[in-house]
Design a protein around this motif. Sequence first.
Motif, PDB file in Angstrom:
ATOM      1  N   GLN A  41      -9.606  -1.221   0.341  1.00  0.00           N
ATOM      2  CA  GLN A  41     -10.813  -0.718  -0.932  1.00  0.00           C
ATOM      3  C   GLN A  41      -9.804  -0.486  -1.177  1.00  0.00           C
ATOM      4  OE1 GLN A  41     -13.105   1.712   2.013  1.00  0.00           O
ATOM      5  NE2 GLN A  41     -14.118   0.169   2.723  1.00  0.00           N
ATOM      6  N   ALA A  42      -8.647   0.735  -0.841  1.00  0.00           N
ATOM      7  CA  ALA A  42      -7.654   1.156  -2.542  1.00  0.00           C
ATOM      8  C   ALA A  42      -7.374   0.309  -3.250  1.00  0.00           C
ATOM      9  CB  ALA A  42      -7.267   2.287  -2.101  1.00  0.00           C
ATOM     10  N   ALA A  43      -6.951  -1.164  -2.625  1.00  0.00           N
ATOM     11  CA  ALA A  43      -6.261  -1.730  -3.363  1.00  0.00           C
ATOM     12  C   ALA A  43      -7.438  -2.609  -4.495  1.00  0.00           C
ATOM     13  CB  ALA A  43      -5.928  -3.654  -2.683  1.00  0.00           C
ATOM     14  N   VAL A  44      -8.593  -2.900  -4.301  1.00  0.00           N
ATOM     15  CA  VAL A  44      -9.970  -3.082  -4.725  1.00  0.00           C
ATOM     16  C   VAL A  44     -10.569  -2.486  -5.574  1.00  0.00           C
ATOM     17  CG1 VAL A  44     -11.967  -3.751  -5.179  1.00  0.00           C
ATOM     18  CG2 VAL A  44     -10.778  -4.554  -3.054  1.00  0.00           C
ATOM     19  N   TRP A  45      -9.801  -0.780  -5.614  1.00  0.00           N
ATOM     20  CA  TRP A  45     -10.717  -0.181  -6.751  1.00  0.00           C
ATOM     21  C   TRP A  45      -8.654  -0.017  -7.588  1.00  0.00           C
ATOM     22  CZ3 TRP A  45     -11.568   4.402  -2.276  1.00  0.00           C
ATOM     23  CH2 TRP A  45     -13.171   4.264  -2.103  1.00  0.00           C
ATOM     24  N   LEU A  46      -7.704  -0.078  -7.286  1.00  0.00           N
ATOM     25  CA  LEU A  46      -7.016   0.353  -8.546  1.00  0.00           C
ATOM     26  C   LEU A  46      -6.567  -1.051  -9.088  1.00  0.00           C
ATOM     27  CD1 LEU A  46      -4.382   1.835  -6.559  1.00  0.00           C
ATOM     28  CD2 LEU A  46      -5.442   2.704  -7.800  1.00  0.00           C
ATOM     29  N   LEU A  57      -1.995   4.944  -4.453  1.00  0.00           N
ATOM     30  CA  LEU A  57      -2.363   3.697  -3.336  1.00  0.00           C
ATOM     31  C   LEU A  57      -1.344   3.713  -2.589  1.00  0.00           C
ATOM     32  CD1 LEU A  57      -4.037   1.372  -1.713  1.00  0.00           C
ATOM     33  CD2 LEU A  57      -2.483  -0.021  -2.652  1.00  0.00           C
ATOM     34  N   LEU A  58      -0.329   3.599  -2.640  1.00  0.00           N
ATOM     35  CA  LEU A  58       0.985   4.013  -1.415  1.00  0.00           C
ATOM     36  C   LEU A  58       1.031   5.376  -0.545  1.00  0.00           C
ATOM     37  CD1 LEU A  58       3.108   2.517   0.342  1.00  0.00           C
ATOM     38  CD2 LEU A  58       4.839   2.953  -1.950  1.00  0.00           C
ATOM     39  N   GLY A  59       0.967   6.031  -1.948  1.00  0.00           N
ATOM     40  CA  GLY A  59       1.135   7.550  -1.036  1.00  0.00           C
ATOM     41  C   GLY A  59      -0.711   8.233   0.006  1.00  0.00           C
ATOM     42  N   VAL A  60      -1.507   7.557  -0.771  1.00  0.00           N
ATOM     43  CA  VAL A  60      -2.554   7.709   0.316  1.00  0.00           C
ATOM     44  C   VAL A  60      -2.673   6.649   1.395  1.00  0.00           C
ATOM     45  CG1 VAL A  60      -4.905   7.730   0.138  1.00  0.00           C
ATOM     46  CG2 VAL A  60      -3.840   8.425  -1.766  1.00  0.00           C
ATOM     47  N   PHE A  61      -2.240   6.013   1.455  1.00  0.00           N
ATOM     48  CA  PHE A  61      -2.321   5.175   2.447  1.00  0.00           C
ATOM     49  C   PHE A  61      -1.489   5.427   3.572  1.00  0.00           C
ATOM     50  CE2 PHE A  61      -2.386   1.263   5.139  1.00  0.00           C
ATOM     51  CZ  PHE A  61      -1.053   0.377   5.553  1.00  0.00           C
ATOM     52  N   LEU A  62       0.236   5.314   3.148  1.00  0.00           N
ATOM     53  CA  LEU A  62       0.574   6.567   3.853  1.00  0.00           C
ATOM     54  C   LEU A  62       0.212   7.426   5.241  1.00  0.00           C
ATOM     55  CD1 LEU A  62       4.408   5.563   2.260  1.00  0.00           C
ATOM     56  CD2 LEU A  62       3.779   4.539   4.693  1.00  0.00           C
ATOM     57  N   ARG A  63      -0.296   8.275   3.520  1.00  0.00           N
ATOM     58  CA  ARG A  63      -0.661   9.826   4.127  1.00  0.00           C
ATOM     59  C   ARG A  63      -1.656   9.744   5.144  1.00  0.00           C
ATOM     60  NH1 ARG A  63      -3.267  14.721   0.996  1.00  0.00           N
ATOM     61  NH2 ARG A  63      -3.720  16.008   2.908  1.00  0.00           N
ATOM     62  N   GLY A  64      -2.901   8.728   5.118  1.00  0.00           N
ATOM     63  CA  GLY A  64      -3.485   7.941   6.361  1.00  0.00           C
ATOM     64  C   GLY A  64      -3.310   7.442   7.201  1.00  0.00           C
ATOM     65  N   VAL A  65      -2.209   6.995   7.048  1.00  0.00           N
ATOM     66  CA  VAL A  65      -1.908   6.211   8.727  1.00  0.00           C
ATOM     67  C   VAL A  65      -0.459   6.965   9.214  1.00  0.00           C
ATOM     68  CG1 VAL A  65       0.121   4.270   9.304  1.00  0.00           C
ATOM     69  CG2 VAL A  65      -1.367   4.099   7.295  1.00  0.00           C
ATOM     70  N   ALA A 120      -9.094  10.601   6.990  1.00  0.00           N
ATOM     71  CA  ALA A 120     -10.767   9.858   7.243  1.00  0.00           C
ATOM     72  C   ALA A 120     -11.222  10.019   5.674  1.00  0.00           C
ATOM     73  CB  ALA A 120     -11.463  10.347   8.366  1.00  0.00           C
ATOM     74  N   GLY A 121     -10.575  11.029   5.157  1.00  0.00           N
ATOM     75  CA  GLY A 121     -10.836  11.315   4.176  1.00  0.00           C
ATOM     76  C   GLY A 121     -10.163  10.657   2.488  1.00  0.00           C
ATOM     77  N   GLN A 122      -9.416   9.340   3.130  1.00  0.00           N
ATOM     78  CA  GLN A 122      -8.569   8.992   1.750  1.00  0.00           C
ATOM     79  C   GLN A 122      -9.547   8.582   0.921  1.00  0.00           C
ATOM     80  OE1 GLN A 122      -6.314   6.219   3.467  1.00  0.00           O
ATOM     81  NE2 GLN A 122      -5.357   6.845   5.292  1.00  0.00           N
ATOM     82  N   GLU A 123     -10.677   7.507   0.489  1.00  0.00           N
ATOM     83  CA  GLU A 123     -11.780   7.139   0.066  1.00  0.00           C
ATOM     84  C   GLU A 123     -11.579   8.838  -1.411  1.00  0.00           C
ATOM     85  OE1 GLU A 123     -12.376   6.845   2.793  1.00  0.00           O
ATOM     86  OE2 GLU A 123     -12.134   5.055   3.555  1.00  0.00           O
ATOM     87  N   LYS A 124     -11.890   9.752  -0.565  1.00  0.00           N
ATOM     88  CA  LYS A 124     -12.518  10.173  -1.287  1.00  0.00           C
ATOM     89  C   LYS A 124     -10.194  11.357  -2.351  1.00  0.00           C
ATOM     90  CE  LYS A 124     -14.306  15.465  -2.151  1.00  0.00           C
ATOM     91  NZ  LYS A 124     -15.351  16.597  -1.048  1.00  0.00           N
ATOM     92  N   GLU A 125     -10.079  11.288  -2.059  1.00  0.00           N
ATOM     93  CA  GLU A 125      -8.714  11.524  -2.114  1.00  0.00           C
ATOM     94  C   GLU A 125      -7.888  10.909  -2.792  1.00  0.00           C
ATOM     95  OE1 GLU A 125      -3.732  12.436  -1.302  1.00  0.00           O
ATOM     96  OE2 GLU A 125      -5.407  12.646   0.696  1.00  0.00           O
ATOM     97  N   LEU A 126      -8.166   9.763  -3.172  1.00  0.00           N
ATOM     98  CA  LEU A 126      -8.404   8.270  -3.818  1.00  0.00           C
ATOM     99  C   LEU A 126      -8.871   8.325  -4.986  1.00  0.00           C
ATOM    100  CD1 LEU A 126      -6.415   5.815  -4.618  1.00  0.00           C
ATOM    101  CD2 LEU A 126      -8.149   4.120  -3.332  1.00  0.00           C
ATOM    102  N   ARG A 127     -10.360   8.516  -5.003  1.00  0.00           N
ATOM    103  CA  ARG A 127     -11.298   8.510  -6.072  1.00  0.00           C
ATOM    104  C   ARG A 127     -10.269  10.181  -6.880  1.00  0.00           C
ATOM    105  NH1 ARG A 127     -14.677   7.113  -3.136  1.00  0.00           N
ATOM    106  NH2 ARG A 127     -15.518   9.205  -1.900  1.00  0.00           N
ATOM    107  N   THR A 128      -9.855  10.915  -6.450  1.00  0.00           N
ATOM    108  CA  THR A 128     -10.021  12.163  -7.384  1.00  0.00           C
ATOM    109  C   THR A 128      -8.358  11.934  -7.663  1.00  0.00           C
ATOM    110  OG1 THR A 128     -10.689  13.725  -4.798  1.00  0.00           O
ATOM    111  CG2 THR A 128      -9.101  14.454  -7.195  1.00  0.00           C
ATOM    112  N   ASP A 129      -7.767  11.358  -7.256  1.00  0.00           N
ATOM    113  CA  ASP A 129      -6.504  11.283  -8.150  1.00  0.00           C
ATOM    114  C   ASP A 129      -7.022  10.429  -9.228  1.00  0.00           C
ATOM    115  OD1 ASP A 129      -4.674  12.853  -6.362  1.00  0.00           O
ATOM    116  OD2 ASP A 129      -4.146  11.001  -5.246  1.00  0.00           O
TER     117      ASP A 129
END
Length: 103
Positions: free
Chosen positions: A11-16, A24-32, A37-46
């Motif tokens: 999803q992050a790859a599509v949005w960006l 994307l890499l920072g959010v993904f690594l943090r989530g992993v 579970a709130g990665q999508e909201k953080e990504l949208r905020t960033d």
Amino acid sequence: MAQPGSDVFGQAAVWLGGGGVITLLGVFLRGVLTGAAGQEKELRTDLAARLALVEERLDLVEKRLTIMTRERDAWRHLALQARLEAERLGYDRTKWPDDPKGE
């Protein structure tokens, strides 16, 4: 069974669209690593914050271009006035430099 982080990554790859690889890499690594579970909201905020910065920069560029255009037009007007005055006073036109190029 799919891993929880892989769906978020897709999803992050599509949005960006390839523009925010670092975010994307920072959010993904943090989530992993944390299992957040709130990665999508953080990504949208960033991304919203980055978009606001880009809009501010574009506004500054637009203002600078407006000023530069006014200054260029004023200079061309002064050059035309000087040429007309010189011709009125009988200045030899062959000695006058070329007109400014229109852009």
